[in-house]
Design an enzyme around this catalytic site. Sequence first.
Site, PDB file in Angstrom:
ATOM      1  N   ASP A  55       0.817  -1.203   0.000  1.00 34.72           N
ATOM      2  CA  ASP A  55       0.000   0.000   0.000  1.00 34.72           C
ATOM      3  C   ASP A  55       0.861   1.268   0.000  1.00 34.72           C
ATOM      4  O   ASP A  55       1.813   1.386   0.777  1.00 34.72           O
ATOM      5  CB  ASP A  55      -0.903  -0.007   1.240  1.00 34.72           C
ATOM      6  CG  ASP A  55      -1.810   1.202   1.317  1.00 34.72           C
ATOM      7  OD1 ASP A  55      -2.680   1.329   0.452  1.00 34.72           O
ATOM      8  OD2 ASP A  55      -1.629   2.014   2.246  1.00 34.72           O
ATOM      9  N   GLU A  74       1.593  -0.065  -4.874  1.00 36.16           N
ATOM     10  CA  GLU A  74       0.726   1.078  -5.165  1.00 36.16           C
ATOM     11  C   GLU A  74       1.589   2.318  -4.988  1.00 36.16           C
ATOM     12  O   GLU A  74       2.071   2.599  -3.900  1.00 36.16           O
ATOM     13  CB  GLU A  74      -0.464   1.146  -4.217  1.00 36.16           C
ATOM     14  CG  GLU A  74      -1.364   2.339  -4.521  1.00 36.16           C
ATOM     15  CD  GLU A  74      -2.294   2.718  -3.383  1.00 36.16           C
ATOM     16  OE1 GLU A  74      -3.319   3.354  -3.665  1.00 36.16           O
ATOM     17  OE2 GLU A  74      -1.997   2.399  -2.218  1.00 36.16           O
TER      18      GLU A  74
END
Length: 599
Positions: free
Chosen positions: A269, A306
């Site tokens: 993330d 990401e």
Amino acid sequence: MTPTDSDRPHPESPVAPRRHDRYEVWAPSASRVQIRIDGTEHAMEAAPGGWHRLPGVPASPGARYAFRLGGEGPWLPDPRSLSQPDGVHADSEVIDPALLQRETDWSGRSLRGAVLYEMHVGTFTPGPDGRGGTFDSAIERLDELVDLGVDAVELMPIAAFPGDRGWGYDGVGLYAAHASYGGPAGLARFVQAAHRRGLAVVLDVVHNHLGPAGNYLGMFGPYFTDAYQTPWGPAVNLDQESAREVRDFLLGSARHWLVDMGLDGLRLDAVHELRDRSSRHFLAELSDTVDAWSQETGRELTLIAESDRNQPATVTPTSASGLGMDMQWADDVHHGVHAWITGEQRGYYADFGSSEVLTRVLTGMFRHTGTWSSFRGRQWGAPVDPASPHYDGHSFVTFLQNHDQVGNRARGDRIHHGLDPARHAAAIALVLLGPGTPMLFQGEEWAASTPFAYFTDHDEELGALVSAGRAEEFAAMGWADQVFDPQDRGSFEQSMLQWQERTEGDHARMLAWYRTLIALRREHPELRDPDLRRVEAEVLSEDAVLLRRGSIEILAHRGDGGLETGSAPREVLAAFGQVAVDETAGLHLDGPGVVVTRS
């Protein structure tokens, strides 16, 4: 900056497996540490490097334990706990590692160019008594994903988080599978069931911050640093004093999921919030370490980042001075397709929406390549080199929907909630038949009627703040309609997929279309070709674009009027919408839709 110990070798390699048979904890600032095991207290012995251990008392499976620092204060769960059956504030549970893996003949698979499927365990199925999905209830639907043509499932974060329901991005137990989903044993059953069906399993992990409730790491040691600030507060300590232990803590978590639990990849993330100025960035270290684990296990292991930076260096190997990620999410492709098919151009969609920008992201992945970003108010990104020997189209994960792009809308509305089926079909064809590694979000394949809201289960005080903050955020953006209250259990329940609708009407028609596109991708090598030099896109009008993949063309039309190609007839492989073929006029689309043809 002052050199730190983050780059110096550690006496115990992070590649080595963790010891599960003893009690130990890293607490460098604590003068003494006590441990409570099934109600009995013991004094731990100090060990080198700020560690504390309890010799002579083996860690027996099923035992409950907690730590107290400095002889006072609360009893705290283990930062490396594998199980928190009573929640993130309660005692940890010793787990027998032999229970976590099941024997299968799974030898792994490459995920580059595969069809990924993002899943939230709690809403993927209603679960037992409709109270929420579990790993076991998700197993019951894996055959449907196989029939769809999916190659891998990507689980939204399952690391232990406060309450029973949530997205998981406020997790605080980075080694422990969330209890209400079924805990570590449930995850082991899920991984085994997926592998038996030929499905790889990727896990979304959050290394850039911990949630606000149950985050006790800072009490144990310098896991965070004020040297940098992130949207969630002080950054994780990756390059300051004692950073070596913090880096090893994160590496150990990654090893637990990939090696001990047998998963196939991690989605990392918001890696742009991993603040690290050491000579070897944490992501590069993780990449090289995971490569070593791949050799150890004999399975291909994948890292997906990401990243908001639009930097090809993210997917450039460490040997070429990159960060070594195998893939990264390509948000610009999503923005380009979304804005073009919907006409929405607010917020970060401001620089998207035209056919010209759409063709640019379909072939080059990034809209911002060192160019001006009006949303950020600055120059942004770097160009993707189609001829690069270090990465290709499959290095970029593309999608029409994902948890962020749906759930971060005020009403959790999916893109197809505002589109007719023909436009939805055209948009997803550009993604599934494009040069990236495509990813679906649960339920989009049948145009699910259910939203995907943002939901939480915090205590009364924190929950009120979250609810108020969410409402204020959308009010500031001029959102007039009612916003889902994250704390309202109804926000969670409304987000559960209704699997029975997939056989009905337009839902069944869309499901058939997704199956068709994935089957075409598997059947025709041109549609799996990652070479960006062999991808072409042409603007036919502001309402029509043509994507070329070798001899195959994908004609997507968003307009209400008619569209004629005026070209010689081609073999129609698939079509959605009002399509006619004429020997002289070529293809005719009466309104929005998409046609896939081959010369």
